[in-house]
Design a protein around this motif. Sequence first.
Motif: not given
Length: 248
Positions: A164-184
Amino acid sequence: MTAAPLAAPARRADARRNREVVLRTAMRVFAEEGPEASLVHIAQRAGVGAGTVYRHFPSKDVLLEAVLAEHLDALVAGAGRWSARAAPGDALFGFLLEVIEKSAGRQYVCDALTGDRGWPRAVLAAAVRRFHEALERLLRDARQAGAIRADVRVDDLSALAVGGAALRAAHRDQDRGTRLVRLLLDGLRTRAVTEPEPFRDPPSPPRHETPRHCGECGAPLPVRTTGRPPRYCGSACRQRAHRRRLAG
């Protein structure tokens, strides 16, 4: 005669302050530049001499270990706060999200979370153990409350935090990265599934979903472009379903 006893505690207090300044500065520098930052650069940022840094941390590995242990202990304190203020399931998932957000972009932290064997030092090993114990407590409480899948283990959660940390850091959009982590994370939650009772009329599908098979015999339904979509293939199936509802 009284000056010497007073000087020693003062020197110790100064040493503790210097160590704290170096440690806090190193945490910021490593977060910004990664573990490649030099001790000389950290000393400059801390406003102390290089000798002061080396006195407390003889090598960069020793300093990085102290930074990692400090980071993990801060996460452990966060686990206690989540446990005290939230229901078991929310506490676990809130804590995991906090771990992911605070570790995003810090691969050296992620390596520590997964028990990287390249860090066998006692200070870091103890901090990793405290982290896993805190995570185990949150997982146990969430499992007892029925808020998480029964087959999830602590090492699964640690690996998920790293991913999740890698996914969060890799996403250019911070909000969308956080949303993907929540879905995970939501994929670990339990879901109450209500099975239709046998020999009863199946529940009506959601309004946005058109049934594709007869609710009585399972035969494919004709496609209608207008009007209300059919639930049965014909009058015979409709009447059988009606009689069964009356009999129930």
